[in-house]
Motif scaffolding. Structure first.
Motif, PDB file in Angstrom:
ATOM      1  N   SER A  18      31.572  71.541  40.618  1.00 30.67           N
ATOM      2  CA  SER A  18      30.352  71.050  41.267  1.00 30.67           C
ATOM      3  C   SER A  18      30.665  70.478  42.648  1.00 30.67           C
ATOM      4  O   SER A  18      29.990  70.795  43.640  1.00 30.67           O
ATOM      5  CB  SER A  18      29.680  69.990  40.392  1.00 30.67           C
ATOM      6  OG  SER A  18      29.320  70.524  39.127  1.00 30.67           O
ATOM      7  N   ALA A  47      26.013  78.463  42.658  1.00 32.01           N
ATOM      8  CA  ALA A  47      25.678  77.040  42.656  1.00 32.01           C
ATOM      9  C   ALA A  47      24.391  76.809  43.431  1.00 32.01           C
ATOM     10  O   ALA A  47      24.062  77.550  44.357  1.00 32.01           O
ATOM     11  CB  ALA A  47      26.808  76.219  43.262  1.00 32.01           C
ATOM     12  N   GLN A  61      24.266  72.070  40.597  1.00 31.86           N
ATOM     13  CA  GLN A  61      24.369  72.733  39.301  1.00 31.86           C
ATOM     14  C   GLN A  61      25.141  74.028  39.483  1.00 31.86           C
ATOM     15  O   GLN A  61      24.847  74.819  40.383  1.00 31.86           O
ATOM     16  CB  GLN A  61      22.995  73.049  38.714  1.00 31.86           C
ATOM     17  CG  GLN A  61      23.086  73.684  37.314  1.00 31.86           C
ATOM     18  CD  GLN A  61      21.739  74.102  36.769  1.00 31.86           C
ATOM     19  OE1 GLN A  61      20.885  74.612  37.497  1.00 31.86           O
ATOM     20  NE2 GLN A  61      21.527  73.891  35.478  1.00 31.86           N
TER      21      GLN A  61
END
Length: 202
Positions: free
Chosen positions: A147, A63, A166
């Motif tokens: 997320s 991430a 993201q």
């Protein structure tokens, strides 16, 4: 009395866990949502260590964040920390990694009947059926969860307050056991980048 109640609850737990591993039937389809709500994420059972379909994939997520000033950070390995923790404690392993791997599995399917139908269509070189409204909804919720969860695992990113996150999902498919001694056999990694999601939007 307390002993009897405890034994009954323990027996009920084992019945539900056993039911989750039964072959797919109309009865299982009817009650599977209740079973999943009870077992997941900490008590879910997975027998893919054994034949006929042993687990042969590594799943996880990376991430990155986007800060208020527009800066985009590098990718952070969200999964590795909990895998290391599980491997360091064989008797009482942490199951926190299942919060990630279970949701990654959701992104690649989830309904055994639809998955099997799509595989048949693929084998016949037919166009696979599109995702159902429920699958689209589940996918959206899964991406939002991953997320938000990733944002909590990156305390140093954007001073602990990223605006957006993201997620990059990876699935590493290992060589089959029959080729374990083949030096040319290599794993294949599939990568999928999710859309940017505003932190706390769900």
């Amino acid at each position: 009395m307390a002993l009897l109640v405890g034994a009954a609850l323990l027996g009920l737990h084992f019945c539900v866990a056993s039911f989750s591993q039964m072959p797919l039937t109309p009865v299982k389809l009817r009650f599977m949502s209740f079973v999943n709500n009870y077992l997941e994420p900490y008590q879910a059972q997975n027998w893919k260590l054994f034949a006929p379909n042993p687990l042969s994939e590594n799943r996880g997520i990376l991430a990155r964040g986007r800060c208020a000033n527009g800066k985009t950070t590098g990718f952070y390995d969200v999964t590795r920390r909990y895998i290391d923790a599980a491997q360091s404690s064989r008797f009482f392993p942490s199951r926190m990694s299942r919060l990630v791997t279970g949701n990654v599995l959701q992104l690649s399917g989830g309904d055994p009947v639809l998955d099997e139908l799509r595989e048949q269509q693929k084998a016949l070189h037919k166009r696979p059926m599109p995702a159902t409204p429920l699958e689209k909804k589940t996918r959206k919720e899964t991406v939002a969860f991953l997320s938000d969860y990733s944002a909590t695992q990156m305390p140093s990113v954007c001073g602990g307050r990223p605006e957006k996150v993201q997620v990059r999902v990876y699935v590493e498919k290992m060589p089959p056991w029959s080729r374990r001694n083949d030096p040319k056999a290599k794993s294949k990694t599939e990568i999928q980048d999710m859309d940017w999601v505003k932190v706390g939007s769900q």
